[in-house]
Design a protein around this motif. Structure first.
Motif, PDB file in Angstrom:
ATOM      1  N   TYR A 420       0.789  -1.225   0.000  1.00 47.77           N
ATOM      2  CA  TYR A 420       0.000   0.000   0.000  1.00 47.77           C
ATOM      3  C   TYR A 420       0.829   1.287   0.000  1.00 47.77           C
ATOM      4  CZ  TYR A 420      -3.830  -3.247   1.075  1.00 47.77           C
ATOM      5  OH  TYR A 420      -4.732  -4.268   1.044  1.00 47.77           O
ATOM      6  N   MET A 424       0.410   4.181  -2.769  1.00 49.21           N
ATOM      7  CA  MET A 424       0.066   5.566  -2.441  1.00 49.21           C
ATOM      8  C   MET A 424       1.051   6.522  -3.113  1.00 49.21           C
ATOM      9  SD  MET A 424      -2.019   7.620  -0.939  1.00 49.21           S
ATOM     10  CE  MET A 424      -2.988   6.579   0.185  1.00 49.21           C
ATOM     11  N   ASN A 428       0.203   9.518  -5.729  1.00 45.20           N
ATOM     12  CA  ASN A 428       0.675  10.885  -5.478  1.00 45.20           C
ATOM     13  C   ASN A 428       1.445  11.426  -6.687  1.00 45.20           C
ATOM     14  OD1 ASN A 428      -0.465  10.893  -2.935  1.00 45.20           O
ATOM     15  ND2 ASN A 428       1.420  10.268  -1.892  1.00 45.20           N
ATOM     16  N   ARG A 444      -7.313   7.114  -4.927  1.00 43.98           N
ATOM     17  CA  ARG A 444      -6.458   7.295  -3.747  1.00 43.98           C
ATOM     18  C   ARG A 444      -7.284   7.187  -2.457  1.00 43.98           C
ATOM     19  NH1 ARG A 444      -2.657  12.546  -2.587  1.00 43.98           N
ATOM     20  NH2 ARG A 444      -4.685  13.516  -2.107  1.00 43.98           N
ATOM     21  N   ALA A 448      -6.721   4.839   0.655  1.00 44.29           N
ATOM     22  CA  ALA A 448      -6.637   5.382   2.016  1.00 44.29           C
ATOM     23  C   ALA A 448      -7.530   4.593   2.976  1.00 44.29           C
ATOM     24  CB  ALA A 448      -7.023   6.855   2.014  1.00 44.29           C
TER      25      ALA A 448
END
Length: 597
Positions: A420, A424, A428, A444, A448
């Protein structure tokens, strides 16, 4: 006396540019003021020249031609058209008449172009180009009767050249696309067709014009007349089939082409269209048979080899498909496409090394990114996730969208392997490329949720809702997350209810969310009703986990166990399902009389 067009002499034009400054006060009382007026108002008023400044008419004409050519170079188009036309209207010179016509057309001065073209036709009655332009200008000015006269003369002069007739007619009818011009063109063609003997060229052009005007029934009627005259008309026969197909008469269109080819079996272009029609109709075996007939005649035809390759894959004839695509490679045509499909065939045959090799040879084209994605996926299947990510990070991209697509794929592969933080980081990076992209923000936010980063999840989803307050999926996602991760149940309920109200169709995941928030609010009966409805729509292990939990908490442990076990029979390794059952039956004992925890 003939005056040569000085625009053809670059040296003279350079001298004229110098002279322009010297004589400008002879031509204009205030040159800068007139240029500004021409630029702002596109003025068409005539420029006044005084004959007292010239020793002869020829000198005046030469001056005006220079003014026209320099004005044209400097972008003063109305002045250029007016000056050149003044010369053309005063001397019978063919070259100047032609030049005046083309300058006026370029300047958009159609009234001058009409007059200049008329002068051109007078000086050269046999000029097809002159009559074509005159016909166009008359049609543009809605003078259809006069246009018909010019076109009839033109058609008669080309009576032994049908292809040239067709080209000329199509050029004349090619006007800026709007309803008024379309109506004028139809009126012109109707008059021509009615006044002349049945003419295959006119009838075909008329049928195409009717089709462009969205009158396919009338176009078919015209084609029937044409095909009575010329049954094997090379363009009319397939166009008739096209119009039938356009009116959703697909079987009639196929039958028409079948009969035409029976009568005229050597019409390869017709057979190619027929084969494509069969493929579009998903009659793949028949399409393959027709393409094979064409291949026997054109063994190195790239389009035919490509079609046979794709159709062979469609019908699970992979050895044949491989043969066709290898032959396509030999032609040098569609190399990247052939390599991509050869990769697919190798992948289907479980020949992973060959598949990777073919995909890596795809260097461009519409399948380039798909080929790179398949390389990454195959590497992941081989347990080589790091190599897959490295490959994606070295893929050459042409634009921002392609770069974002690669980063998204990278994130998805990492999520599948529960890496993860790296996923992420990929999202980004994608957001740095395209800040505020709603799709990336949504993905995203879902990540999360897996990482228990509730603040980021809510931030991203609320950003989306600020832009799209009625986004059903976002409303549902935020509502479910608030119900599942927080105790803000009333707020969650409002969001999910809004999603439910806005959704145009029943969606199982929204029913699941509503059932879950109602459970959190303590309304077990309504929660069970929604969850059962969701499960009936979609056999999903997460819904089964939810329904089982609510049933257990409502006191119906037997029903809960049954729901879990039925789901585990289909999804024996689903983590959420296993974890939920483990919470309520930690020792694996399915005691129906066990008290609620």
């Amino acid at each position: 006396m003939k005056i040569k067009l000085l625009c053809k002499d670059f040296g003279v034009i350079l001298i004229a540019n110098l002279l322009m400054g010297c004589v400008s006060q002879l031509a204009y009382e205030n040159a800068s003021a007139q240029e500004e007026q021409l630029s702002e108002t596109n003025s068409q008023r005539r420029v006044s020249f005084s004959s007292e400044y010239f020793f002869s008419p020829e000198q005046e004409y030469m001056y005006k031609i220079l003014v026209a050519e320099i004005a044209l170079r400097r972008g003063y188009l109305p002045l250029a058209a007016q000056s050149m036309f003044e010369v053309a209207s005063r001397i019978p010179d063919l070259g100047i008449a032609e030049r005046a016509t083309t300058v006026a057309l370029y300047a958009g001065q159609y009234h001058l172009a009409t007059q200049a073209a008329r002068q051109w036709v007078t000086l050269d009655p046999n000029s097809h180009k002159a009559r074509q332009i005159l016909g166009q200008m008359l049609l543009r000015q809605e003078r259809t009767e006069e246009a018909v006269v010019q076109l009839e003369i033109l058609l008669d002069s080309l009576k032994d050249k049908p292809e040239q007739q067709k080209s000329v007619m199509e050029a004349i009818l090619k006007q800026p696309h709007n309803q008024k011009n379309q109506e004028l063109a139809l009126e012109l063609m109707k008059k021509l067709v009615s006044q002349r003997q049945p003419d295959p060229v006119l009838l075909f052009v008329y049928s195409r014009l009717l089709n462009q005007a969205n009158q396919p029934t009338e176009a078919l009627d015209v084609l029937r007349t044409l095909l009575t005259l010329v049954p094997d008309h090379a363009e009319a026969v397939p166009f008739y089939a096209y119009l039938l197909d356009k009116q959703d008469q697909k079987e009639q269109a196929l039958q028409w082409m079948r009969q035409a080819l029976y009568k005229y079996p050597d019409q390869s272009e017709w057979r190619l269209m027929y084969a494509r029609m069969l493929a579009d109709a998903e009659q793949f075996a028949e399409a393959i048979a027709e393409f094979q007939k064409l291949l026997s005649e054109y063994p190195e035809h790239g389009d035919i080899l490509y079609a046979l390759g794709v159709l062979s894959i469609q019908t699970d004839r992979f050895p044949a498909a491989k043969r066709y695509f290898l032959e396509l490679l030999q032609t040098g045509d569609r190399l990247n496409i052939a390599r991509y499909y050869l990769g697919q065939i190798a992948q289907q045959d479980k020949d992973i090394e060959s598949a990777l090799s073919w995909y890596r040879q795809v260097k461009g084209g519409t399948n380039y990114l798909k080929a790179q994605a398949r390389v990454a996926l195959l590497l992941v299947e081989q347990g080589q996730l790091d190599q897959a990510i490295e490959h994606l990070q070295t893929v050459a991209v042409n634009n921002e969208d392609e770069a974002i697509h690669i980063r998204q794929l990278e994130a998805e592969l990492l999520i599948d392997q529960k890496r993860y933080p790296q996923a992420m980081a990929a999202y980004n990076q994608a957001l740095k490329l395209k800040q505020g992209d709603l799709e990336i923000l949504y993905m995203r936010a879902l990540l999360a949720d897996k990482m228990d980063m509730m603040d980021l999840l809510e931030q991203d989803l609320r950003h989306i809702l600020a832009q799209e307050p009625d986004n059903v999926n976002t409303l549902n996602a935020l509502g479910y997350s608030l119900a599942d991760k927080t105790n803000r149940y009333d707020e969650a309920y409002e969001l999910i209810q809004k999603a439910l109200d806005l959704s145009p169709i029943d969606q199982y995941h929204i029913f699941d969310s509503m059932g879950w928030v109602l459970y959190k609010l303590g309304d077990y009966a309504q929660a069970i009703a929604y969850l059962r409805k969701a499960l009936a729509m979609q056999n999903d292990p997460e819904i089964s986990a939810h329904l089982g939990e609510v049933l257990w908490e409502s006191g119906d442990q037997q029903a809960a166990i049954r729901v879990w076990d039925e789901a585990l029979a289909t999804y024996p390794e689903d983590e959420k399902l296993l974890n939920t059952k483990q919470r309520f039956l930690p020792n694996g004992e399915e005691n129906q009389d066990k008290e609620k925890p």
